[in-house]
Design a protein around this motif. Sequence first.
Motif, PDB file in Angstrom:
ATOM      1  N   ARG A 474       0.917  -1.118  -0.338  1.00 55.69           N
ATOM      2  CA  ARG A 474       0.177  -0.010  -0.122  1.00 55.69           C
ATOM      3  C   ARG A 474       1.122   1.616  -0.163  1.00 55.69           C
ATOM      4  O   ARG A 474       1.884   1.884   0.690  1.00 55.69           O
ATOM      5  CB  ARG A 474      -0.941  -0.569   0.947  1.00 55.69           C
ATOM      6  N   ALA A 501      -2.492  -3.346  -2.315  1.00 54.73           N
ATOM      7  CA  ALA A 501      -3.662  -4.251  -1.246  1.00 54.73           C
ATOM      8  C   ALA A 501      -5.042  -3.960  -1.154  1.00 54.73           C
ATOM      9  O   ALA A 501      -6.027  -4.928  -1.456  1.00 54.73           O
ATOM     10  CB  ALA A 501      -3.061  -4.064   0.272  1.00 54.73           C
ATOM     11  N   GLY A 502      -5.095  -3.032  -1.576  1.00 52.23           N
ATOM     12  CA  GLY A 502      -6.790  -2.932  -1.598  1.00 52.23           C
ATOM     13  C   GLY A 502      -7.196  -3.162  -2.670  1.00 52.23           C
ATOM     14  O   GLY A 502      -8.682  -2.973  -2.210  1.00 52.23           O
ATOM     15  N   LYS A 505      -9.284  -6.921  -3.180  1.00 49.80           N
ATOM     16  CA  LYS A 505     -10.730  -6.942  -3.029  1.00 49.80           C
ATOM     17  C   LYS A 505     -11.473  -7.392  -4.717  1.00 49.80           C
ATOM     18  O   LYS A 505     -12.761  -7.364  -4.834  1.00 49.80           O
ATOM     19  CB  LYS A 505     -11.773  -7.152  -2.080  1.00 49.80           C
ATOM     20  N   ILE A 509      -8.903 -11.234  -6.410  1.00 47.55           N
ATOM     21  CA  ILE A 509      -8.691 -12.300  -5.438  1.00 47.55           C
ATOM     22  C   ILE A 509      -9.272 -13.931  -5.583  1.00 47.55           C
ATOM     23  O   ILE A 509      -9.843 -14.580  -5.000  1.00 47.55           O
ATOM     24  CB  ILE A 509      -9.788 -11.471  -3.932  1.00 47.55           C
ATOM     25  N   LYS A 530      -5.222  -1.278   7.937  1.00 47.18           N
ATOM     26  CA  LYS A 530      -6.287  -1.702   6.260  1.00 47.18           C
ATOM     27  C   LYS A 530      -5.107  -2.590   5.728  1.00 47.18           C
ATOM     28  O   LYS A 530      -6.099  -3.530   5.463  1.00 47.18           O
ATOM     29  CB  LYS A 530      -5.950  -0.547   5.519  1.00 47.18           C
ATOM     30  N   SER A 533      -6.512  -6.175   7.450  1.00 50.33           N
ATOM     31  CA  SER A 533      -7.483  -6.098   7.185  1.00 50.33           C
ATOM     32  C   SER A 533      -7.591  -7.039   5.845  1.00 50.33           C
ATOM     33  O   SER A 533      -8.221  -8.013   5.683  1.00 50.33           O
ATOM     34  CB  SER A 533      -8.829  -5.472   6.836  1.00 50.33           C
ATOM     35  N   ASN A 534      -6.552  -6.250   4.636  1.00 46.66           N
ATOM     36  CA  ASN A 534      -6.582  -6.994   3.586  1.00 46.66           C
ATOM     37  C   ASN A 534      -5.887  -8.935   4.060  1.00 46.66           C
ATOM     38  O   ASN A 534      -6.446  -9.551   2.494  1.00 46.66           O
ATOM     39  CB  ASN A 534      -5.349  -6.121   2.821  1.00 46.66           C
ATOM     40  N   GLU A 537      -8.361 -11.124   4.605  1.00 49.20           N
ATOM     41  CA  GLU A 537      -9.443 -11.089   3.895  1.00 49.20           C
ATOM     42  C   GLU A 537      -8.389 -12.404   2.580  1.00 49.20           C
ATOM     43  O   GLU A 537      -9.430 -13.464   1.820  1.00 49.20           O
ATOM     44  CB  GLU A 537      -9.962 -10.328   2.773  1.00 49.20           C
TER      45      GLU A 537
END
Length: 610
Positions: A474, A501-502, A505, A509, A530, A533-534, A537
């Motif tokens: 990121r 990374a964001g 999704k 992914i 953040k 969180s990634n 996921e």
Amino acid sequence: MCGIIGYLGERSAAPIIMASLKRLEYRGYDSAGVAIFNEADGQTSVVKSAAKVDTLVERLTEEMPEGRLGIGHTRWATHGRPTVINAHPHTDCHKQIMVIHNGIIENFAELRKDLQARGHVFISETDTEVVPHLIEENDQGDLVAAVRAALTKLRGAYAMAIFSQKDPDLLIGARLNAPLVVGIGDKEWFVASDITAVIPYTKKVLLLGEGEMVSITRLGPEVSTIGGASVKPKIIEVKWDISQAQKGGYPHFMAKEINEAPEAVSNALRGRLTDEGEVTFEEFGLTDRQLLKISNIKMVAAGTSYYAALLGKYIVEDLARIPVEVEPASEFRYRQPIIDQDTLVIGVSQSGETADTLAAIREARERKSKVVSITNVVGSSMALESDGVIYLHAGPEIGVASTKTFIAHLTCLYLLGIRLAAIRHRLAPERLRELTAELKTLPEAVQSVLDRAEQIQALAKKYSGHRNFMYIGRGINYPIALEGALKLKEISYLHAEGYAAGELKHGPIALLDGGFPVFAVATQAATLEKMVSNIQEVIARDAPVIALVTAGDHTLDEIEADRFEVPEVSEFVSPIVNVVALQLFAYFVATERGCNVDQPRNLAKSVTVE
Ligand code: AGP
């Protein structure tokens, strides 16, 4: 691309040419060949191999051709497969004229057709073979004039070395859109693709300019334009020595060059950054007044250098608040870029010879933009054709995969960001001092990553059986994820993708499962939560995670992942530390898989064709 070397002197040419070809092999390595002229019998021995230089060396060692004039070539195929027939040197109908070539003759098909119509017989599929035939056709007893006449008919790119049996005290070199230097020794001369080839023999190097040729007799070199105008030679004294172009006890150049990262940072900073944060570049070429006029910056580059430029955008925009756009050089030139005299175009290239990037900066100059190149190679085409240059001072990089030059590029981009910020008064003195201190401690931080290479090696061993990898990062570490993926794919031939990374999704992914490891750059950052969180996921899709974390940071403690700790540095300078870990990971995965890391398949160090 290809590597070329020519020798005229008092010593036996073959051993010198073979040793030089070994040093040039990083430029191309699918086939090789030499032509050595023996003045005793007036004959030329041509020996070729459809494999790497070592095979040629074995053949030559069995029966070493005699002679004090010769040329040698190591090839990266463009026209025609890597066969013995297509290997250079190429010759004319009467096998008198010997030519080796790096580059592409774009109009070879029509030239060949015309030459064939006039009775010339071709034996190879190469574009190069038209050259000796054209010289033959124009040869009326003056080889230099014949070469000149032939060259004026060519379109495209070339660095060439040429000799003729009929004129055995003459070696000719010529260049257009491809590099060529002339080494000046004691009663001996060399023409070569780069300085590395000649450095054991001399440190005195004549830099041949764009569109120039050199005719070397036993009296010395004479430089002229291809058109025939005489040129004052530009001679430099090389500052580095041959030990820097040797493995120095490491199993591969790549290992040595990754380990030179601390030095790469120090050398790029040396003499350029005072403790108060004042930056000076020795050959920058632009005044503060000119820099103040600049309203936007475009960076153009290819491959790893493109990722360095992407990082440059984060750096320069953050520090100097000037809008920066980064574009692959190969795209920039063909889409009518919106640039003018208020744009600073920055060419980022370790070799300074990448055809796409060179073409992009030429386009920029035509559109009246100011151009600065950041490059490692003194006297390279980009350096010569820019308004200003920032040299990396990283020493020779022989491994095809760029490692230490990427680090040096980043270091120079930090310096450039500071310089641009300073003249715009964008940096508070306190922040400037802090940043200066951070940059100066980077070599130590990088060294501590290198000191724990074994841990990365263990991780590489664990994961080397996988076929797919995802790299995520990121902010300022997003380009590092891209570079980590590129490094892995180019030397291990594994599929690797780099993503913000964001963005994961939003599509990629879907690729993830238990067999698709994700390498997360999760060092301390404003967006670390953040990133966590990634990573969650990813774990929820059963994909194994390797996380790069900051020593002493416990944010990821509860997360199920393999970890490698890097020392704590600020987020802003962390890419330099983080990328070294990713370079080592790629290196160890590739060596674990038995790949040739220094000479990966299908690649060449400097790509001088579009
Ligand atoms: C780097 O590992 C690659 N070999 C390649 O992407 C390289 O960065 C690219 O070809 C650009 O080269 P340059 O820096 O010499 O312009």
